[in-house]
Motif scaffolding. Structure first.
Motif, PDB file in Angstrom:
ATOM      1  N   ASN A   1      26.290  39.879  33.577  1.00  0.00           N
ATOM      2  CA  ASN A   1      26.126  38.509  34.078  1.00  0.00           C
ATOM      3  C   ASN A   1      27.380  38.012  34.787  1.00  0.00           C
ATOM      4  OD1 ASN A   1      23.473  38.109  33.321  1.00  0.00           O
ATOM      5  ND2 ASN A   1      23.986  37.261  31.313  1.00  0.00           N
ATOM      6  N   GLN A   2      28.542  38.377  34.265  1.00  0.00           N
ATOM      7  CA  GLN A   2      29.804  37.979  34.919  1.00  0.00           C
ATOM      8  C   GLN A   2      29.946  38.642  36.286  1.00  0.00           C
ATOM      9  OE1 GLN A   2      32.308  39.134  31.534  1.00  0.00           O
ATOM     10  NE2 GLN A   2      33.116  37.043  31.464  1.00  0.00           N
TER      11      GLN A   2
ATOM     12  N   GLN B   1      27.627  36.992  38.644  1.00  0.00           N
ATOM     13  CA  GLN B   1      28.144  35.669  39.013  1.00  0.00           C
ATOM     14  C   GLN B   1      29.198  35.776  40.107  1.00  0.00           C
ATOM     15  OE1 GLN B   1      27.155  32.612  38.238  1.00  0.00           O
ATOM     16  NE2 GLN B   1      28.800  31.705  39.461  1.00  0.00           N
TER      17      GLN B   1
ATOM     18  N   LYS C   1      27.429  36.279  43.252  1.00  0.00           N
ATOM     19  CA  LYS C   1      26.801  35.015  43.653  1.00  0.00           C
ATOM     20  C   LYS C   1      27.804  34.142  44.401  1.00  0.00           C
ATOM     21  CE  LYS C   1      24.353  30.994  41.732  1.00  0.00           C
ATOM     22  NZ  LYS C   1      23.848  30.353  40.481  1.00  0.00           N
ATOM     23  N   GLU C   2      29.053  34.111  43.922  1.00  0.00           N
ATOM     24  CA  GLU C   2      30.102  33.337  44.584  1.00  0.00           C
ATOM     25  C   GLU C   2      30.409  33.900  45.974  1.00  0.00           C
ATOM     26  OE1 GLU C   2      33.275  33.496  41.769  1.00  0.00           O
ATOM     27  OE2 GLU C   2      32.198  32.287  40.281  1.00  0.00           O
TER      28      GLU C   2
END
Length: 522
Positions: A267-268, A271, A274-275
């Motif tokens: 998930n990290q 993320q 995603k950024e």
């Protein structure tokens, strides 16, 4: 060109940085960040010498301001980079630049000499190797082999019995501190110590107080994640075989790898991607909201012209493809104005993946989460290209920058539209084959002509290659062999065609006139 540096996902989709060049701006900042630690980012004197392609292009690519910014502790995404020389002068730092020839060095090498407040001189030999990735080869003449991804301790010792030195270090610092380098140097031995994670300052104090230590430096990582010493898959075929074994997509394999390597959760890792994707979209928006003033201002406002052309329904290739062209121009105009972009895999090719992938996703109502996941497939392909050929224009030409970006985008789109393993690899091979031999010949050394237009071409090439692969068109030449061909062509390419302003478009009469008018060169 598999060397000591192992690339990771966010070396390829990243860094998020200030343009215009990932190698020559972001990479130079990171070199400065590492070198500057030797004088606590506060030198009294700073001399920077540029070798190879940088000797011709450092002022055009803003490598000079980038090194100075890094030495003063300014990071690659900080807009103060462009003002760093003025900031240094205001602090009383004496700064100078020159050219140098280093035997056998990487074509984008930088030698930095600094004097600290105690009058000590420090010399750092380094190279920026593509996409913001760097290599510190030597400090004060001895080998250190630093890529900025792990904290390390480097220095000189009078204890020239390796086993004794290792035993002493284990007693002082614990069993997990590895001796990575131990080599003879001027009647002493140089060393490098690391443990794959953050090193506390107390360790430095402990070892510094030992009589046999004659020089030691604590070099803190400048890439904000601790990494295990784990390399990516050697080839596209190996990446596919791993995915087949686990009955998962290529993107899932790459996510799992990056999570394991960076010691983070999946998930990290998602993320962070995603950024990056958000920053890509923002660079398109910024490029369209106003006319950006480019560093050279050779031309400007082309993204706006394409946007107006689309609004007038003038497209001859279809509105969707016209939007791809417009969005590629938009990102590259932001890059050329020292705005914020995502190097993907380089700043010189930063417009290709956003333009191709975002536009196709938007036109087909694809979910952001699916796009973000597929970006990992592109990153995996980019890593393999970087480690088996190059993503540096000064090493492999523009085929290594825009070619890699096009192959990445093609793989991403093919996976997004349900392509199987073979179709994804076919899209990679097709896209690379279409641009093989593309030289790096920017006018006046600036990332404007033909870099901006080539991003549009590379984005469209990615979509065409994905379309052919999804239709079942066989590339015939396997992707790994095409990457090998890319490397071979890069090695055969004349140095004048590798970002040195020696030939090609950069050597046309008009280009030379622009160079002289802009920079007063002859």
């Amino acid at each position: 060109m598999r060397g000591s540096n192992a690339f990771d996902v966010f070396d390829i989709v990243g860094p998020i940085m200030i343009g215009p060049s990932s190698s020559h701006t972001a990479g130079a900042v990171r070199i400065g960040l590492l070198a500057g630690q030797l004088c606590n980012h506060e030198p009294t004197e700073l001399a920077v010498f540029f070798h190879g392609s940088l000797a011709r292009t450092y002022s055009f690519h803003k490598t000079d301001v980038a090194v100075v910014a890094g030495v003063m502790g300014i990071r690659a995404d900080d807009e103060r980079i462009k003002d760093s020389i003025n900031m240094a002068q205001q602090k009383g730092i004496r700064v100078r630049f020159d050219k140098i020839r280093l035997e056998g060095a990487h074509p984008s090498s930088i030698l930095i000499e600094m004097v600290d407040h105690s009058g000590n001189k420090h010399v750092v030999k380094s190279a920026t190797i593509g996409g913001g990735n760097i290599h510190i080869e030597e400090i004060n003449g001895y080998k250190v082999d630093i890529d900025g991804k792990q904290d390390c301790l480097v220095g000189l010792t009078e204890e020239c019995n390796k086993k004794q030195f290792e035993d002493d270090i284990k007693i002082l610092l614990g069993q997990d501190m590895a001796l990575v380098i131990y080599e003879p140097f001027k009647n002493m031995c140089s060393f490098k110590l690391e443990n794959g994670k953050a090193i506390d300052s107390e360790s430095l104090k402990l070892i510094r107080n030992q009589k046999y230590i004659k020089e030691i430096h604590f070099i803190k990582a400048v890439v904000s994640k601790g990494l295990k010493g784990k390399r990516f898959y050697n080839s596209c075929r190996e990446l596919v075989e791993e995915s087949e074994k686990n009955n998962c997509s290529i993107s899932e394999t790459v996510v799992k790898f990056e999570a394991a390597r960076s010691m983070r959760s999946e998930n990290q890792v998602l993320q962070e991607m995603k950024e990056a994707y958000s920053a890509m979209k923002q660079s398109i928006e910024k490029g369209l909201e106003k006319e950006n003033e480019l560093l050279g201002n050779i031309f400007r406002g082309n993204a706006a012209k394409m946007d107006n052309y689309i609004k007038r329904n003038k497209s001859i290739c279809g509105i969707s493809l016209s939007k791809v062209i417009r969005n590629a121009l938009a990102v590259m105009e932001v890059n050329g104005s020292m705005g914020k972009v995502v190097a993907c895999p380089t700043a010189g090719s930063a417009g290709t993946v956003p333009a191709a992938v975002f536009t196709v996703a938007e036109e087909n109502n694809l979910k952001d989460e699916d796009v973000i996941k597929a970006l990992f497939t592109g990153a995996g392909i980019g890593i393999i290209i970087a480690e088996n050929a190059s993503i540096s224009g000064s090493v492999c030409g523009c085929q290594g920058e825009c070619g890699a970006a096009s192959a990445m985008a093609a793989a991403i789109i093919t996976e997004l539209f349900g392509g199987d393993y073979d179709q994804i690899l076919s899209s990679v091979s097709l896209s690379l084959g279409n641009v093989l031999g593309m030289v790096c010949d920017p006018v006046a050394g600036m990332v404007e002509i033909p870099c901006i237009q080539r991003n549009a071409i590379s984005a469209v090439n990615a979509i065409l290659s994905a379309e052919m692969a999804l239709a079942g068109v066989d590339s015939v030449i396997p992707a790994d062999e095409m990457i090998g061909a890319l490397n071979e062509v890069g090695e055969l390419m004349d140095e004048r065609l590798k970002d040195t302003l020696g030939a090609g478009i950069s050597n046309t009469p008009t280009a030379r006139k622009i160079e002289q008018e802009t920079f007063g060169t002859k």
